[in-house]
Design an enzyme around this catalytic site. Structure first.
Site, short mmCIF file in Angstrom:
data_model
loop_
_atom_site.label_atom_id
_atom_site.label_comp_id
_atom_site.label_asym_id
_atom_site.label_seq_id
_atom_site.Cartn_x
_atom_site.Cartn_y
_atom_site.Cartn_z
N ARG A 19 0.86 -1.19 0.00
CA ARG A 19 0.00 0.00 0.00
C ARG A 19 0.90 1.24 0.00
O ARG A 19 1.64 1.48 0.95
CB ARG A 19 -0.91 -0.02 1.24
CG ARG A 19 -1.81 1.20 1.36
CD ARG A 19 -2.77 1.04 2.55
NE ARG A 19 -3.56 2.27 2.72
CZ ARG A 19 -3.36 3.17 3.67
NH1 ARG A 19 -2.40 2.99 4.58
NH2 ARG A 19 -4.11 4.24 3.74
N HIS A 40 -2.30 11.11 0.98
CA HIS A 40 -1.79 10.88 2.33
C HIS A 40 -1.14 12.18 2.82
O HIS A 40 0.06 12.26 3.04
CB HIS A 40 -0.80 9.72 2.35
CG HIS A 40 -0.57 9.14 3.71
ND1 HIS A 40 -0.63 7.78 3.96
CD2 HIS A 40 -0.29 9.71 4.89
CE1 HIS A 40 -0.37 7.54 5.23
NE2 HIS A 40 -0.15 8.72 5.83
N GLU A 99 -6.81 8.84 6.41
CA GLU A 99 -6.99 9.57 7.66
C GLU A 99 -7.35 11.05 7.45
O GLU A 99 -6.60 11.95 7.84
CB GLU A 99 -5.74 9.45 8.53
CG GLU A 99 -5.42 8.03 8.91
CD GLU A 99 -4.26 7.89 9.90
OE1 GLU A 99 -4.07 6.79 10.43
OE2 GLU A 99 -3.55 8.90 10.16
N ASN A 140 -7.52 2.20 10.35
CA ASN A 140 -6.20 2.36 10.96
C ASN A 140 -6.36 2.41 12.48
O ASN A 140 -7.23 3.12 12.99
CB ASN A 140 -5.52 3.65 10.50
CG ASN A 140 -5.13 3.61 9.04
OD1 ASN A 140 -5.30 2.60 8.36
ND2 ASN A 140 -4.57 4.70 8.54
N TYR A 152 -3.97 2.24 16.29
CA TYR A 152 -2.72 2.14 17.03
C TYR A 152 -2.93 2.00 18.53
O TYR A 152 -2.22 1.26 19.20
CB TYR A 152 -1.84 3.37 16.75
CG TYR A 152 -1.34 3.44 15.32
CD1 TYR A 152 -0.17 2.81 14.94
CD2 TYR A 152 -2.06 4.13 14.35
CE1 TYR A 152 0.29 2.86 13.63
CE2 TYR A 152 -1.62 4.18 13.04
CZ TYR A 152 -0.45 3.54 12.68
OH TYR A 152 0.00 3.58 11.38
N GLU A 182 -3.56 0.20 8.46
CA GLU A 182 -2.36 0.57 9.21
C GLU A 182 -2.49 0.03 10.62
O GLU A 182 -3.52 0.17 11.27
CB GLU A 182 -2.17 2.10 9.31
CG GLU A 182 -1.70 2.78 8.06
CD GLU A 182 -1.44 4.27 8.28
OE1 GLU A 182 -1.16 4.67 9.45
OE2 GLU A 182 -1.54 5.03 7.31
#
Length: 501
Positions: free
Chosen positions: A103, A147, A192, A322, A324, A400
């Site tokens: 990606r 991005h 995002e 995504n 985290y 991600e």
């Protein structure tokens, strides 16, 4: 100025591969779903370098990183990981590690320098060559149109707070679909958009560094509109089998306590952190509570034009997620807020317009990454299940997931990162468990393939599975890269560390 390229080929050194011959066979673990796609991800400004080559003009991140005091240590993406010159070696490295998909994002100002008009062929040629190299290696290319690197000329005209930027983005999407559509079958419009809108125009910790709450909300709407317009442009110019998507950094929001005040804090952050995008994109409407929370900041009826919501809600094939770390919030009794623990950088300005008073907290008793983010795989499982229940017919893909740690080579040049292996093991198990419980999760992309320019942190934070020596540009796969390769080969989780610790 052309980046210096030392004559050192990145390679997977055979002596870095652990000797597993004497290892006992591990117990079997449940496999991932059939057809599950294994990949890794990067972003153009973070890895490409070649900032002034072949007609590329500055993006907002070029301007921001060259502004004193904006990026740690004055670092810039001028050279980054030099992927522009080294993509063939990098693709060969991906193949040796067993990746099935890559990606990447496209630098808008590399292919359309002013953000308007025709593309330049020498910019398109880089991405054509990259896609050809990936296909020749048997690796699926997954292209992200945006991005965060808006052409500076479009920012000079007002940027994302201006409606015209969404229209320019649709033109750009059509250009890229026509240029790469014969080789790329998976497309993402935006990565995002929350960060683009609220960190770029709200808190100012990301480019273009503006601190205007109304502009942040206007940017959010125009990013939504850009997604819809680009989806339409992609569908008009791609083969029928091509897939379209958007990637959202959905916040897995939790109240600190079970109090009504903390529940309201969680509702507010869910609205401006998640539903500001999922509402219009997936349901065709902004949530009423978001509009109420922010009505003193922006005039929504004036901002939303007739036909906007229908355009934004064009169907997509996959939703990229995504994740985290979780987002834990409260409403302080005295009404004061503290955004220092929201995980999104330090600023005197809030990225949460309308909910500036909400306080953020780190999860207690959890390990921390080098970003000071709590490690909590249960948050990814909960997020996937929540989205799946809310949108049961929409396939998901983890686009991600990863962690930064203070990696460094040992005396023999090896890079051991057992903390990252533990992080990945826990989060991959969370993905597998969600899939087993009914979530339609179709793939996982590790962030990141290699160490790179980590935005406001410059080169101080390393997320890569591959270590990059920035002085020589030598690539060294870390233990986690080999471990991830084993996961891909097995299509199942091996022991958490095994011989790779």
């Amino acid at each position: 100025m052309t980046a210096v390229r030392p004559d050192i080929r990145p390679d997977v050194r055979p002596d870095l591969r652990p000797d597993t011959a004497s290892q006992p066979a591990p117990a079997a673990t449940p496999p991932f779903p059939t057809g599950f796609l294994w990949g890794a991800a990067t972003a153009a400004y973070q890895v490409e370098g070649a900032a002034r080559e072949r007609g590329r003009t500055p993006s907002i991140w070029d301007t921001f990183s060259h502004t004193p005091g904006k990026v740690l240590n004055g670092d810039t993406g001028d050279v980054a990981a030099d992927h522009f010159h080294r993509y063939r070696d990098d693709v060969a490295l991906m193949k040796r590690l067993g990746l099935q998909a890559y990606r990447f994002s496209i630098s808008w100002s590399r292919v359309q320098p002013t953000g308007r008009g025709p593309a330049i062929e020498r910019g398109l040629d880089f991405y054509r060559s990259l896609v050809d190299e990936l296909l020749a290696a048997g690796i699926t290319p997954v292209a992200t149109l945006y991005h965060w690197d808006l052409p500076q000329e479009l920012e000079d005209a007002g940027g994302w707070p201006e409606r015209a930027t969404a229209e320019r983005f649709a033109d750009y999407a059509a250009i890229m679909a026509r240029a790469l559509g014969d080789g790329v079958g998976m497309w993402t419009t935006l990565n995002e958009p929350w960060c683009s809108a609220f960190l770029g125009y709200g808190s100012g910790v990301h480019a273009p560094g503006r601190t205007e709450p109304a502009a942040a909300l206007r940017a959010a709407h125009h990013l939504n509109l850009a997604h819809g317009r680009a989806t339409e442009a992609l569908r008009a110019n791609l083969p029928a089998a091509a897939q379209t998507s958007v990637t959202l950094n959905l916040h897995q929001v939790r109240p600190l306590t079970d109090s009504a005040a903390d529940a309201d804090a969680a509702r507010r952050i869910d609205a401006v952190g998640n539903r500001v995008f999922t509402g219009p994109m997936l349901k065709g409407a902004y949530p009423e509570d978001l509009l109420t929370d922010t009505e003193r900041i922006v005039n929504w009826p004036e901002l939303i034009h007739e036909g906007d919501l229908a355009a934004i809600a064009r169907p997509i094939d996959v939703l990229g997620v995504n994740y985290y770390t979780p987002t834990i919030v409260s409403t302080p009794a005295d009404g004061s807020g503290d955004t220092r623990n929201d995980g999104h950088g330090s600023s005197d300005h809030s990225p949460w317009p309308g909910s500036e008073h909400v306080a953020f907290h780190l999860a207690e008793g959890k390990p921390r990454t080098a970003m000071n983010w709590s490690v909590d795989p249960n948050g990814l499982h909960a997020l996937l299940m929540d989205v799946s229940r809310e949108h049961p017919d929409l396939p998901l893909m983890v686009t991600e997931n990863g962690a930064a740690f203070d990696d460094a080579p040992d005396a023999d040049g090896r890079v051991h990162d057992p903390e990252r292996i533990a992080y990945l093991y826990g989060h991959l198990e969370a993905v597998r468990r969600a899939a087993a419980e009914g979530a339609d999760v179709r793939g996982y992309f590790l962030w990141s393939l290699m160490d790179n320019f980590e935005w406001g942190y410059g080169y101080a934070k390393r997320f890569g599975a591959v270590y990059v020596d920035y002085a020589t540009q030598r690539r060294t796969p870390k233990s986690s890269a080999h471990w991830y390769g084993e996961v891909i080969a097995r299509h199942a989780l091996p022991p958490a560390a095994g011989p790779y610790a």
